[in-house]
Design an enzyme around this catalytic site. Structure first.
Site, mmCIF file in Angstrom:
data_model
loop_
_atom_site.group_PDB
_atom_site.id
_atom_site.type_symbol
_atom_site.label_atom_id
_atom_site.label_comp_id
_atom_site.label_asym_id
_atom_site.label_seq_id
_atom_site.Cartn_x
_atom_site.Cartn_y
_atom_site.Cartn_z
ATOM 1 N N ASP A 236 21.320 27.761 73.258
ATOM 2 C CA ASP A 236 21.285 28.317 73.143
ATOM 3 C C ASP A 236 21.810 28.555 71.807
ATOM 4 O O ASP A 236 21.870 29.765 70.668
ATOM 5 C CB ASP A 236 23.120 29.463 73.025
ATOM 6 C CG ASP A 236 23.942 27.653 72.656
ATOM 7 O OD1 ASP A 236 23.056 27.092 72.836
ATOM 8 O OD2 ASP A 236 24.694 28.131 71.634
ATOM 9 N N ASP B 70 26.599 23.925 76.870
ATOM 10 C CA ASP B 70 27.888 24.810 75.503
ATOM 11 C C ASP B 70 27.028 26.150 74.770
ATOM 12 O O ASP B 70 26.224 25.594 74.754
ATOM 13 C CB ASP B 70 28.332 23.710 74.806
ATOM 14 C CG ASP B 70 29.609 22.789 75.061
ATOM 15 O OD1 ASP B 70 29.341 22.189 76.402
ATOM 16 O OD2 ASP B 70 29.454 21.585 74.384
ATOM 17 N N ASP C 239 21.064 24.294 78.965
ATOM 18 C CA ASP C 239 22.490 24.233 78.175
ATOM 19 C C ASP C 239 23.514 24.200 78.916
ATOM 20 O O ASP C 239 23.420 25.665 79.645
ATOM 21 C CB ASP C 239 21.426 24.949 77.456
ATOM 22 C CG ASP C 239 23.268 23.844 76.030
ATOM 23 O OD1 ASP C 239 23.171 22.802 76.035
ATOM 24 O OD2 ASP C 239 23.656 24.861 75.789
HETATM 25 MG MG MG Z 1 24.829 24.905 74.029
#
Ligand code: MG
Length: 266
Positions: free
Chosen positions: A213, A10, A8
């Site tokens: 995240d 961000d 991922d």
């Molecule tokens: Mg993310």
């Protein structure tokens, strides 16, 4: 063993608030030195991901707009890609989602039909998008270069709108700030499985890692061999309700670096 990292962006490789890559840059280089492909898998558009690919000199395939499409640099895989593809710029593209032209058309029709007054990217200039988001003008311009989804920036949608979208093969996914309208066929997990099969085609002994995240990385976590979640800026881990995903200590890029260490030593 051929190792591949799906990641991922961000809040993972990039800092959640500043989008900075300064903390992850050196471990990214170590992965490149060891020949471990780093496959970006994010909600970001191709234009946004290309920006980071260029700066960070990442030349591996990447998955855009929440699993809407896979961009494979031409000639990346030695064997022929046994999927329906089309060629654009220097990529072979495997498209799972729907074109933004069709998505925008559907949104416009339904909005008019249902007398809704929400505002999307396509309604306003980048200067205004920049105001609504935390993006600067250039970032806003890149974010607006969508190929397979559209973002609703403000104004209400309703149940009827969601039902009608569904009937047209689309869905609305709620983000932290905005809703994104996207094909029901877009699927990060499926996109990763396709890439895994392509890597496996070239080296049987494949082992894949995934790092993210938040909840929208769940599709990725489910299909990689070794999934990791990094800490959010609050210090908490997003509650996935899934014990098979390992917790990496460190917020965002710091947790990402820990996972890279594990990969390099694997
Ligand atoms: Mg993310």
């Amino acid at each position: 063993m051929k190792k591949v990292l799906f990641t991922d962006l961000d809040g993972t490789l990039l800092d959640l608030r500043s989008y900075s890559y300064s903390k992850s840059e050196s471990s990214l280089k170590s992965l490149k030195d060891q020949g471990v492909p780093v496959v970006f898998c994010s909600s970001k558009s191709r234009a946004e991901q290309e920006y980071y690919r260029q700066i960070l000199e990442v030349n591996d395939p990447f998955i855009v707009e929440n699993g809407s499409a896979i961009f494979i640099p031409k000639g990346y895989f030695k064997k022929e890609v046994p999927f329906n593809t089309y060629v654009t710029d220097d990529y072979e593209v495997i498209q799972l989602g729907e074109s933004v032209t069709n998505i925008r058309q559907t949104i416009k029709e339904l909005r008019e039909d249902l007398l809704l007054d929400f505002v999307c990217y396509f309604d306003i200039p980048p200067e205004e998008v920049s105001l609504y988001t935390s993006l600067n003008l250039n970032e806003a311009k890149r974010a607006m270069k969508r190929e397979f989804s559209e973002t609703i920036l403000r104004g209400a949608i309703n149940e009827k709108f969601l039902r009608r979208l569904k009937r047209r093969g689309l869905m609305s996914i709620p983000g932290s700030k905005f809703n994104t309208v996207i094909s029901k066929q877009a699927d990060k997990g499926k996109a990763i499985e396709i890439l895994q099969s392509l890597y496996k085609n070239e080296s049987q002994d494949l082992f894949t890692f995934g790092v993210g995240d938040s909840g929208n990385d769940l599709e990725m976590f489910k299909v990689v061999d070794d999934p990791y979640i990094v800490q959010r800026p609050s210090g908490e881990w997003y509650d996935l309700k899934d014990d098979t995903v390992k917790k990496a200590s460190g917020v965002g890029p710091e947790g990402w670096n820990k996972v890279v260490e594990i990969i390099l030593n694997a």
